[in-house]
Structure formats: structure tokens, C-alpha cells
Motif scaffolding. Structure first.
Motif, PDB file in Angstrom:
ATOM      1  N   ARG A 137       0.871  -1.175   0.000  1.00  0.00           N
ATOM      2  CA  ARG A 137       0.000   0.000   0.000  1.00  0.00           C
ATOM      3  C   ARG A 137       0.906   1.223   0.000  1.00  0.00           C
ATOM      4  O   ARG A 137       2.105   1.113   0.277  1.00  0.00           O
ATOM      5  N   ILE A 138       0.335   2.361  -0.326  1.00  0.00           N
ATOM      6  CA  ILE A 138       1.039   3.629  -0.178  1.00  0.00           C
ATOM      7  C   ILE A 138       0.087   4.617   0.484  1.00  0.00           C
ATOM      8  O   ILE A 138      -1.129   4.416   0.477  1.00  0.00           O
ATOM      9  N   THR A 139       0.631   5.670   1.032  1.00  0.00           N
ATOM     10  CA  THR A 139      -0.188   6.687   1.686  1.00  0.00           C
ATOM     11  C   THR A 139      -0.731   7.659   0.642  1.00  0.00           C
ATOM     12  O   THR A 139      -0.287   7.677  -0.513  1.00  0.00           O
ATOM     13  N   ASN A 140      -1.662   8.500   1.055  1.00  0.00           N
ATOM     14  CA  ASN A 140      -2.189   9.531   0.156  1.00  0.00           C
ATOM     15  C   ASN A 140      -1.086  10.483  -0.290  1.00  0.00           C
ATOM     16  O   ASN A 140      -1.049  10.895  -1.456  1.00  0.00           O
ATOM     17  N   ASP A 141      -0.192  10.839   0.632  1.00  0.00           N
ATOM     18  CA  ASP A 141       0.919  11.725   0.259  1.00  0.00           C
ATOM     19  C   ASP A 141       1.800  11.065  -0.808  1.00  0.00           C
ATOM     20  O   ASP A 141       2.211  11.705  -1.777  1.00  0.00           O
ATOM     21  N   MET A 142       2.081   9.782  -0.616  1.00  0.00           N
ATOM     22  CA  MET A 142       2.908   9.060  -1.598  1.00  0.00           C
ATOM     23  C   MET A 142       2.198   8.952  -2.938  1.00  0.00           C
ATOM     24  O   MET A 142       2.825   9.121  -3.992  1.00  0.00           O
ATOM     25  N   ALA A 143       0.896   8.682  -2.917  1.00  0.00           N
ATOM     26  CA  ALA A 143       0.135   8.575  -4.171  1.00  0.00           C
ATOM     27  C   ALA A 143       0.149   9.907  -4.917  1.00  0.00           C
ATOM     28  O   ALA A 143       0.344   9.937  -6.140  1.00  0.00           O
ATOM     29  N   ALA A 144      -0.040  10.999  -4.194  1.00  0.00           N
ATOM     30  CA  ALA A 144      -0.012  12.326  -4.829  1.00  0.00           C
ATOM     31  C   ALA A 144       1.361  12.596  -5.429  1.00  0.00           C
ATOM     32  O   ALA A 144       1.482  13.075  -6.560  1.00  0.00           O
ATOM     33  N   PHE A 145       2.401  12.292  -4.665  1.00  0.00           N
ATOM     34  CA  PHE A 145       3.750  12.529  -5.167  1.00  0.00           C
ATOM     35  C   PHE A 145       4.037  11.689  -6.402  1.00  0.00           C
ATOM     36  O   PHE A 145       4.577  12.185  -7.391  1.00  0.00           O
ATOM     37  N   MET A 146       3.686  10.403  -6.346  1.00  0.00           N
ATOM     38  CA  MET A 146       3.973   9.519  -7.471  1.00  0.00           C
ATOM     39  C   MET A 146       3.208   9.947  -8.723  1.00  0.00           C
ATOM     40  O   MET A 146       3.748   9.891  -9.831  1.00  0.00           O
ATOM     41  N   GLY A 147       1.972  10.409  -8.542  1.00  0.00           N
ATOM     42  CA  GLY A 147       1.215  10.935  -9.684  1.00  0.00           C
ATOM     43  C   GLY A 147       1.900  12.144 -10.282  1.00  0.00           C
ATOM     44  O   GLY A 147       2.029  12.269 -11.509  1.00  0.00           O
ATOM     45  N   TRP A 148       2.346  13.055  -9.425  1.00  0.00           N
ATOM     46  CA  TRP A 148       3.069  14.239  -9.889  1.00  0.00           C
ATOM     47  C   TRP A 148       4.350  13.831 -10.608  1.00  0.00           C
ATOM     48  O   TRP A 148       4.647  14.329 -11.690  1.00  0.00           O
ATOM     49  N   TYR A 149       5.096  12.914 -10.019  1.00  0.00           N
ATOM     50  CA  TYR A 149       6.375  12.490 -10.575  1.00  0.00           C
ATOM     51  C   TYR A 149       6.195  11.873 -11.963  1.00  0.00           C
ATOM     52  O   TYR A 149       6.940  12.191 -12.891  1.00  0.00           O
ATOM     53  N   VAL A 150       5.221  10.993 -12.084  1.00  0.00           N
ATOM     54  CA  VAL A 150       4.970  10.337 -13.371  1.00  0.00           C
ATOM     55  C   VAL A 150       4.615  11.383 -14.425  1.00  0.00           C
ATOM     56  O   VAL A 150       5.082  11.309 -15.567  1.00  0.00           O
ATOM     57  N   ARG A 151       3.829  12.370 -14.048  1.00  0.00           N
ATOM     58  CA  ARG A 151       3.440  13.433 -14.997  1.00  0.00           C
ATOM     59  C   ARG A 151       4.647  14.266 -15.419  1.00  0.00           C
ATOM     60  O   ARG A 151       4.847  14.547 -16.595  1.00  0.00           O
ATOM     61  N   ILE A 152       5.471  14.638 -14.460  1.00  0.00           N
ATOM     62  CA  ILE A 152       6.630  15.496 -14.748  1.00  0.00           C
ATOM     63  C   ILE A 152       7.710  14.743 -15.529  1.00  0.00           C
ATOM     64  O   ILE A 152       8.364  15.307 -16.395  1.00  0.00           O
ATOM     65  N   HIS A 153       7.881  13.487 -15.236  1.00  0.00           N
ATOM     66  CA  HIS A 153       8.972  12.705 -15.832  1.00  0.00           C
ATOM     67  C   HIS A 153       8.470  11.672 -16.840  1.00  0.00           C
ATOM     68  O   HIS A 153       9.148  10.669 -17.079  1.00  0.00           O
ATOM     69  N   GLN A 154       7.326  11.921 -17.447  1.00  0.00           N
ATOM     70  CA  GLN A 154       6.734  10.920 -18.335  1.00  0.00           C
ATOM     71  C   GLN A 154       7.629  10.564 -19.515  1.00  0.00           C
ATOM     72  O   GLN A 154       7.581   9.436 -19.995  1.00  0.00           O
ATOM     73  N   GLN A 155       8.467  11.475 -19.962  1.00  0.00           N
ATOM     74  CA  GLN A 155       9.357  11.171 -21.087  1.00  0.00           C
ATOM     75  C   GLN A 155      10.421  10.147 -20.698  1.00  0.00           C
ATOM     76  O   GLN A 155      10.868   9.371 -21.522  1.00  0.00           O
ATOM     77  N   ARG A 156      10.848  10.164 -19.443  1.00  0.00           N
ATOM     78  CA  ARG A 156      11.897   9.250 -18.978  1.00  0.00           C
ATOM     79  C   ARG A 156      11.352   7.917 -18.495  1.00  0.00           C
ATOM     80  O   ARG A 156      12.080   6.949 -18.409  1.00  0.00           O
ATOM     81  N   LEU A 157      10.107   7.870 -18.129  1.00  0.00           N
ATOM     82  CA  LEU A 157       9.564   6.671 -17.496  1.00  0.00           C
ATOM     83  C   LEU A 157       9.567   5.431 -18.378  1.00  0.00           C
ATOM     84  O   LEU A 157       9.778   4.337 -17.854  1.00  0.00           O
ATOM     85  N   PRO A 158       9.379   5.531 -19.689  1.00  0.00           N
ATOM     86  CA  PRO A 158       9.494   4.300 -20.482  1.00  0.00           C
ATOM     87  C   PRO A 158      10.850   3.626 -20.296  1.00  0.00           C
ATOM     88  O   PRO A 158      10.943   2.405 -20.217  1.00  0.00           O
ATOM     89  N   ASP A 159      11.911   4.415 -20.170  1.00  0.00           N
ATOM     90  CA  ASP A 159      13.238   3.850 -19.908  1.00  0.00           C
ATOM     91  C   ASP A 159      13.266   3.174 -18.547  1.00  0.00           C
ATOM     92  O   ASP A 159      13.782   2.077 -18.398  1.00  0.00           O
ATOM     93  N   LEU A 160      12.686   3.824 -17.548  1.00  0.00           N
ATOM     94  CA  LEU A 160      12.663   3.261 -16.198  1.00  0.00           C
ATOM     95  C   LEU A 160      11.873   1.960 -16.171  1.00  0.00           C
ATOM     96  O   LEU A 160      12.348   0.959 -15.664  1.00  0.00           O
ATOM     97  N   PHE A 161      10.673   1.975 -16.738  1.00  0.00           N
ATOM     98  CA  PHE A 161       9.866   0.776 -16.677  1.00  0.00           C
ATOM     99  C   PHE A 161      10.396  -0.324 -17.592  1.00  0.00           C
ATOM    100  O   PHE A 161      10.255  -1.495 -17.303  1.00  0.00           O
ATOM    101  N   GLY A 162      11.060   0.054 -18.677  1.00  0.00           N
ATOM    102  CA  GLY A 162      11.739  -0.937 -19.502  1.00  0.00           C
ATOM    103  C   GLY A 162      12.874  -1.592 -18.725  1.00  0.00           C
ATOM    104  O   GLY A 162      13.039  -2.804 -18.762  1.00  0.00           O
TER     105      GLY A 162
END
Length: 168
Positions: A137-162
Motif C-alpha cells: 500500500r502507499i499513503t495519500n501523500d505518496m500517491a499524490a507525489f507519485m502521480g506528480w512524478y509520473v506526470r513530470i517525468h513521463q518522457q523518462r519513465l518508459p526507460d525506467l519501466f523498460g
């Protein structure tokens, strides 16, 4: 006489009277509270040094627990780092600034250089993943942060998830 009375009362019931009775706290609860506080400070554009210190303290607990429980994120993360450089990675990349900010026994006169405050956002994201794998599980603060992070770094995330899928 009044001083003696106060001293005697404090000796008998001091912590209770002063509101200092200590509550129980697990390591995972401490890590969660530190990480959530760092996230709130991050979004408030608070002091990056304080954020880094909190994230580092939380991360150390989360890494230790992840290693002990052999979580998938721990295994995957360490499998991608060459074994001969694994300790060096954690010590030099992840811990250098954190250790500088909490110790002065060996380097009291040193200056911390070469640290980009933006490293906090990457460390917070990483440790949110570690927490999620540990607690499922994650907390609400963590969920908000992760949503923000994915949005800001969406160009890099395919590399991360790959990278993550290649190592699992």
C-alpha cells in the motif's frame, strides 16, 4: 524548598507531566512518517536540505527492511547494479549527502559540493516504491507525489519501466 518539591515531582511523574511520555513506533511507521513529511515539505517548496535528511533517514530504513525481506524491488534494483559496485553506489550516490548532513565526527570542516537539490524528487519516488513493495500500500501523500512524478517525468519513465521489466 519549592525547587526541591519540583525536583521530586519531576523525578516521580516528570515525563507524564511534561507530556514527554513516548509512544510506540515501528521502523516502518517511522519511515512512513519521515517520507510523508518530506513529501509535504517538497510540495511546500521547503528547505531542500531538511527534505534530503528526512528522505535519507526514511530510505535507509526502507532499504534495510527491503533487503531483509528480499522484496522484488530490492532484488531488481540490486540486480541492475554490478555486484562489485553495489556498495559503492549506495555509499557514494545515495548516502554521501545524507551522511554529510547527519555526521561531523570525521569531516567537521568539509563542504558538501556537487549535490543537486532535484535529487530529492528522484529519491522520494524510489523510496515510495520501496514502501509500496514492503507494505503493499502507499499513503495519500505518496500517491499524490507519485502521480506528480509520473506526470513530470513521463518522457523518462518508459526507460525506467523498460529497465524494471528487463531485470525482473
Amino acid at each position: 524548598l519549592a525547587f526541591e518539591f519540583v525536583r521530586e515531582v519531576l523525578k516521580q511523574k516528570g515525563k507524564e507531566l511534561l507530556g514527554l511520555a513516548w509512544m510506540g513506533l515501528t521502523k516502518i511507521e517511522a519511515a512512513q512518517r519521515q517520507l510523508d513529511a518530506a513529501i509535504r515539505m517538497f510540495f511546500a517548496d521547503d528547505d531542500w536540505v531538511s527534505i534530503h535528511t528526512l528522505v535519507g533517514a526514511s530510505g535507509r530504513i526502507l532499504r534495510d527492511l527491503s533487503e531483509q525481506r528480499e522484496t522484488p524491488i530490492w532484488t531488481m534494483f540490486n540486480r541492475t547494479i554490478k555486484p562489485e559496485t553495489c556498495n559503492e553506489f549506495w555509499r557514494n550516490v545515495m548516502n554521501r549527502a545524507v551522511n554529510f548532513l547527519k555526521h561531523a565526527d570525521r569531516d567537521a570542516e568539509n563542504i558538501l559540493a556537487g549535490v543537486n537539490p532535484r535529487v530529492n524528487e528522484h529519491m522520494i519516488f524510489l523510496y515510495c516504491l520501496f514502501f509500496g513493495f514492503l507494505e503493499e500500500r502507499i499513503t495519500n501523500d505518496m500517491a499524490a507525489f507519485m502521480g506528480w512524478y509520473v506526470r513530470i517525468h513521463q518522457q523518462r519513465l518508459p526507460d525506467l519501466f523498460g529497465w524494471m521489466s528487463r531485470t525482473s
